[in-house]
Design a protein around this motif. Structure first.
Motif, PDB file in Angstrom:
ATOM      1  N   MET A  86      74.183  30.173  -1.360  1.00  0.00           N
ATOM      2  CA  MET A  86      75.063  30.983  -0.290  1.00  0.00           C
ATOM      3  C   MET A  86      76.092  30.426  -0.547  1.00  0.00           C
ATOM      4  SD  MET A  86      72.627  32.412   2.645  1.00  0.00           S
ATOM      5  CE  MET A  86      71.987  30.896   3.230  1.00  0.00           C
ATOM      6  N   ALA A  87      76.467  29.059  -0.071  1.00  0.00           N
ATOM      7  CA  ALA A  87      77.912  28.592   0.034  1.00  0.00           C
ATOM      8  C   ALA A  87      78.720  28.537  -1.272  1.00  0.00           C
ATOM      9  CB  ALA A  87      77.550  27.184   0.331  1.00  0.00           C
ATOM     10  N   PHE A  88      78.014  28.214  -2.635  1.00  0.00           N
ATOM     11  CA  PHE A  88      78.535  28.371  -3.619  1.00  0.00           C
ATOM     12  C   PHE A  88      79.049  29.915  -4.076  1.00  0.00           C
ATOM     13  CE2 PHE A  88      78.905  28.872  -8.198  1.00  0.00           C
ATOM     14  CZ  PHE A  88      79.234  27.632  -8.731  1.00  0.00           C
ATOM     15  N   ALA A  89      78.354  30.709  -3.548  1.00  0.00           N
ATOM     16  CA  ALA A  89      78.695  32.408  -3.970  1.00  0.00           C
ATOM     17  C   ALA A  89      79.884  32.632  -3.100  1.00  0.00           C
ATOM     18  CB  ALA A  89      77.312  33.253  -3.762  1.00  0.00           C
ATOM     19  N   GLU A  90      79.914  32.158  -1.951  1.00  0.00           N
ATOM     20  CA  GLU A  90      81.057  32.459  -1.046  1.00  0.00           C
ATOM     21  C   GLU A  90      82.424  31.594  -1.535  1.00  0.00           C
ATOM     22  OE1 GLU A  90      82.322  32.332   3.767  1.00  0.00           O
ATOM     23  OE2 GLU A  90      80.654  31.800   3.178  1.00  0.00           O
ATOM     24  N   GLU A  91      82.334  30.524  -1.813  1.00  0.00           N
ATOM     25  CA  GLU A  91      83.332  29.557  -2.228  1.00  0.00           C
ATOM     26  C   GLU A  91      83.816  30.057  -3.525  1.00  0.00           C
ATOM     27  OE1 GLU A  91      84.747  24.975  -2.668  1.00  0.00           O
ATOM     28  OE2 GLU A  91      82.757  25.368  -1.859  1.00  0.00           O
ATOM     29  N   PHE A  92      83.178  30.557  -4.495  1.00  0.00           N
ATOM     30  CA  PHE A  92      83.662  30.679  -5.628  1.00  0.00           C
ATOM     31  C   PHE A  92      83.864  32.213  -6.115  1.00  0.00           C
ATOM     32  CE2 PHE A  92      82.466  26.342  -6.293  1.00  0.00           C
ATOM     33  CZ  PHE A  92      83.223  25.679  -7.264  1.00  0.00           C
ATOM     34  N   TYR A  93      83.183  33.024  -5.338  1.00  0.00           N
ATOM     35  CA  TYR A  93      83.118  34.375  -5.717  1.00  0.00           C
ATOM     36  C   TYR A  93      83.425  35.313  -4.581  1.00  0.00           C
ATOM     37  CZ  TYR A  93      81.017  32.994 -10.159  1.00  0.00           C
ATOM     38  OH  TYR A  93      80.798  32.251 -11.383  1.00  0.00           O
ATOM     39  N   GLY A  94      83.765  34.752  -3.305  1.00  0.00           N
ATOM     40  CA  GLY A  94      84.114  35.593  -2.129  1.00  0.00           C
ATOM     41  C   GLY A  94      82.769  36.380  -1.670  1.00  0.00           C
ATOM     42  N   CYS A  95      81.720  35.831  -1.986  1.00  0.00           N
ATOM     43  CA  CYS A  95      80.725  36.774  -1.423  1.00  0.00           C
ATOM     44  C   CYS A  95      80.398  36.399  -0.059  1.00  0.00           C
ATOM     45  CB  CYS A  95      79.233  36.467  -2.274  1.00  0.00           C
ATOM     46  SG  CYS A  95      79.507  37.139  -4.067  1.00  0.00           S
ATOM     47  N   THR A  96      80.624  37.048   0.975  1.00  0.00           N
ATOM     48  CA  THR A  96      80.611  36.605   2.426  1.00  0.00           C
ATOM     49  C   THR A  96      79.628  37.395   3.105  1.00  0.00           C
ATOM     50  OG1 THR A  96      82.109  38.428   3.149  1.00  0.00           O
ATOM     51  CG2 THR A  96      83.065  36.231   2.573  1.00  0.00           C
ATOM     52  N   ASN A  97      78.761  38.392   2.558  1.00  0.00           N
ATOM     53  CA  ASN A  97      77.702  38.911   3.306  1.00  0.00           C
ATOM     54  C   ASN A  97      76.345  38.294   2.657  1.00  0.00           C
ATOM     55  OD1 ASN A  97      75.763  40.735   4.432  1.00  0.00           O
ATOM     56  ND2 ASN A  97      76.117  42.465   2.991  1.00  0.00           N
ATOM     57  N   ARG A  98      75.984  37.512   3.770  1.00  0.00           N
ATOM     58  CA  ARG A  98      74.863  36.795   3.473  1.00  0.00           C
ATOM     59  C   ARG A  98      73.514  37.322   3.583  1.00  0.00           C
ATOM     60  NH1 ARG A  98      75.585  30.289   4.856  1.00  0.00           N
ATOM     61  NH2 ARG A  98      77.329  29.872   3.489  1.00  0.00           N
ATOM     62  N   ASN A  99      73.668  38.674   4.174  1.00  0.00           N
ATOM     63  CA  ASN A  99      72.409  39.539   4.090  1.00  0.00           C
ATOM     64  C   ASN A  99      71.620  39.851   2.943  1.00  0.00           C
ATOM     65  OD1 ASN A  99      72.451  39.477   7.188  1.00  0.00           O
ATOM     66  ND2 ASN A  99      73.700  41.561   7.033  1.00  0.00           N
ATOM     67  N   VAL A 100      72.550  39.583   2.061  1.00  0.00           N
ATOM     68  CA  VAL A 100      72.144  40.218   0.519  1.00  0.00           C
ATOM     69  C   VAL A 100      71.273  38.947   0.075  1.00  0.00           C
ATOM     70  CG1 VAL A 100      72.863  40.162  -1.845  1.00  0.00           C
ATOM     71  CG2 VAL A 100      74.090  41.150  -0.170  1.00  0.00           C
ATOM     72  N   PHE A 101      71.495  37.733   0.426  1.00  0.00           N
ATOM     73  CA  PHE A 101      70.317  36.523  -0.028  1.00  0.00           C
ATOM     74  C   PHE A 101      69.047  36.693   0.638  1.00  0.00           C
ATOM     75  CE2 PHE A 101      74.759  35.149  -0.821  1.00  0.00           C
ATOM     76  CZ  PHE A 101      74.602  34.577  -2.081  1.00  0.00           C
ATOM     77  N   PHE A 102      68.826  37.581   1.806  1.00  0.00           N
ATOM     78  CA  PHE A 102      67.593  37.724   2.240  1.00  0.00           C
ATOM     79  C   PHE A 102      67.036  39.145   1.822  1.00  0.00           C
ATOM     80  CE2 PHE A 102      69.812  34.854   4.840  1.00  0.00           C
ATOM     81  CZ  PHE A 102      69.028  34.033   5.214  1.00  0.00           C
ATOM     82  N   GLU A 103      67.418  39.760   0.910  1.00  0.00           N
ATOM     83  CA  GLU A 103      66.874  40.779   0.024  1.00  0.00           C
ATOM     84  C   GLU A 103      65.805  40.144  -1.153  1.00  0.00           C
ATOM     85  OE1 GLU A 103      67.211  43.900   0.604  1.00  0.00           O
ATOM     86  OE2 GLU A 103      68.858  44.092   2.060  1.00  0.00           O
ATOM     87  N   SER A 104      65.358  41.173  -1.716  1.00  0.00           N
ATOM     88  CA  SER A 104      64.313  40.661  -2.705  1.00  0.00           C
ATOM     89  C   SER A 104      65.247  39.899  -3.895  1.00  0.00           C
ATOM     90  CB  SER A 104      63.445  41.806  -3.535  1.00  0.00           C
ATOM     91  OG  SER A 104      62.936  41.420  -4.777  1.00  0.00           O
ATOM     92  N   CYS A 105      66.264  40.139  -4.174  1.00  0.00           N
ATOM     93  CA  CYS A 105      67.201  39.379  -5.248  1.00  0.00           C
ATOM     94  C   CYS A 105      67.464  37.993  -4.815  1.00  0.00           C
ATOM     95  CB  CYS A 105      68.548  40.060  -5.571  1.00  0.00           C
ATOM     96  SG  CYS A 105      69.465  40.191  -3.997  1.00  0.00           S
ATOM     97  N   GLY A 106      67.290  37.700  -3.579  1.00  0.00           N
ATOM     98  CA  GLY A 106      67.649  36.247  -3.000  1.00  0.00           C
ATOM     99  C   GLY A 106      66.476  35.454  -2.914  1.00  0.00           C
ATOM    100  N   ILE A 107      66.101  35.353  -1.607  1.00  0.00           N
ATOM    101  CA  ILE A 107      65.082  34.398  -1.200  1.00  0.00           C
ATOM    102  C   ILE A 107      63.781  34.680  -1.821  1.00  0.00           C
ATOM    103  CG2 ILE A 107      64.590  35.673   0.973  1.00  0.00           C
ATOM    104  CD1 ILE A 107      64.249  32.045   0.381  1.00  0.00           C
ATOM    105  N   ALA A 108      63.320  35.909  -2.010  1.00  0.00           N
ATOM    106  CA  ALA A 108      62.273  36.478  -2.702  1.00  0.00           C
ATOM    107  C   ALA A 108      62.003  35.977  -4.007  1.00  0.00           C
ATOM    108  CB  ALA A 108      61.883  37.779  -2.728  1.00  0.00           C
ATOM    109  N   ASP A 109      62.889  36.099  -4.795  1.00  0.00           N
ATOM    110  CA  ASP A 109      63.314  35.991  -6.265  1.00  0.00           C
ATOM    111  C   ASP A 109      63.368  34.369  -6.369  1.00  0.00           C
ATOM    112  OD1 ASP A 109      63.369  36.156  -8.932  1.00  0.00           O
ATOM    113  OD2 ASP A 109      65.557  36.797  -8.923  1.00  0.00           O
ATOM    114  N   LEU A 110      63.898  33.699  -5.330  1.00  0.00           N
ATOM    115  CA  LEU A 110      63.846  32.321  -5.544  1.00  0.00           C
ATOM    116  C   LEU A 110      62.453  31.817  -5.242  1.00  0.00           C
ATOM    117  CD1 LEU A 110      65.545  29.563  -5.488  1.00  0.00           C
ATOM    118  CD2 LEU A 110      65.911  29.911  -3.320  1.00  0.00           C
ATOM    119  N   ILE A 111      61.794  31.942  -4.448  1.00  0.00           N
ATOM    120  CA  ILE A 111      60.508  31.778  -4.265  1.00  0.00           C
ATOM    121  C   ILE A 111      59.749  31.988  -5.476  1.00  0.00           C
ATOM    122  CG2 ILE A 111      58.506  31.882  -2.813  1.00  0.00           C
ATOM    123  CD1 ILE A 111      60.239  32.596  -0.374  1.00  0.00           C
TER     124      ILE A 111
END
Length: 307
Positions: free
Chosen positions: A193-218
């Motif tokens: 989450m920190a890297f995505a915000e710092e290098f790509y300007g991704c400020t909406n952290r809700n995306v990381f709690f979708e299937s593409c984020g935490i679920a895919d990671l697990i």
């Protein structure tokens, strides 16, 4: 408007996608053309001592016997990273072809989806009507897709989770249990989450709690090829390239290469940036054998999240 669908790629995930969209295109004639073309990287394969071209076998037997054996394709289917930074593939497609491009990612182990086990995914596109159309194209009773507009965040999730998964494989090789792996996953998510915000300007952290984020990671950290080969990397001492050839039947690994690009981006930004991402840095250094796998635990103990 009736849309035409083409699948570019014929690996295990491309073949699973072809199964899903092939059925939907056949059932939803008012929205999609029935025929789905599939672009295949041509290879020679041998089945029961007979040699075929892969495209020939798919078209005559409706099965990708190399990458998704045992699962039939519908009969209406026939068949980048730069030196300095992580490239958003949708940007490459958009800039090269001059078209809007989205992404689909999620906790999607291909064989489980082919078996019809329930799974979720995330569809990302900046154009809402396209997102809704893609939901119609991909949604099945056992495969459900949510729509988000932040394409970059979804793609960054897909790239960085492979780095964390390699680290999870290192942990498995060292005989650690679920407590340690869950620590890797949590800290990995925070760095993603920190890297995505710092290098790509991704400020909406809700995306990381979708299937593409935490679920895919697990699911990647527990059942993916990056974790499996990360474990073998430590246990055998072989290179990732050797392991890829021995175990992946033509599939590719991105995790160790992504770790290298991430490290170069952090190093270029300076020591402060490097210190903010100790897990990413440690995974890179283990993958290049600069440090031993056991040294990963010092990173966990001294992580800024614990200070």
């Amino acid at each position: 408007m009736v849309n035409k669908v083409t699948v570019i790629g014929s690996g295990n995930w491309g073949s699973v996608v072809a199964r899903i969209v092939g059925v939907n295109c056949a059932e939803k004639a008012s929205q999609f053309e029935r025929q789905v073309n599939m672009w295949v990287f041509e290879e020679n394969i041998k089945v029961d001592d007979t040699e075929y071209k892969l495209t020939e076998y798919i078209n005559t037997h409706h099965e990708n016997v190399k990458y998704l054996p045992g699962f039939k394709l519908p009969d209406n289917v026939g068949f980048e990273v730069t030196e300095k930074e992580l490239v958003i593939i949708s940007d490459v497609v958009r800039d090269t072809l001059g078209i809007t491009c989205g992404a689909l990612m999620g906790a999607n182990l291909a064989n489980e989806i082919a078996l019809g086990q329930f799974a979720e995914a995330t569809i990302a596109t900046t154009v809402e009507w396209q997102g809704r159309a893609f939901q119609q194209l991909f949604n099945r009773p056992s495969f459900r897709c949510a729509y988000v507009s932040d394409v970059t965040a979804v793609e960054v999730c897909g790239a960085l989770k492979n780095v964390v998964a390699v680290g999870a494989g290192f942990v498995d090789a060292l005989g650690m249990g679920n407590n340690t792996k869950c620590a890797i996953i949590r800290l990995g998510l925070m760095e993603m989450m920190a890297f995505a915000e710092e290098f790509y300007g991704c400020t909406n952290r809700n995306v990381f709690f979708e299937s593409c984020g935490i679920a895919d990671l697990i699911t990647t950290c527990y059942g993916g090829r990056h974790t499996r080969l990360g474990k073998l990397f430590v246990e055998t001492g072989k290179s990732f390239e050797e392991l890829e050839k021995e175990h992946l039947n033509g599939q590719k690994l991105q995790g160790h290469q992504t770790a290298e690009k991430v490290y170069k981006m952090l190093f270029a930004k300076g020591e402060t940036a490097v210190k903010k991402y100790p897990l990413f840095v440690a995974i890179y250094k283990v993958s290049t054998k600069e440090i031993a796998a056991q040294d990963l635990f010092q990173c966990l103990a001294d992580h800024p999240e614990h200070m």
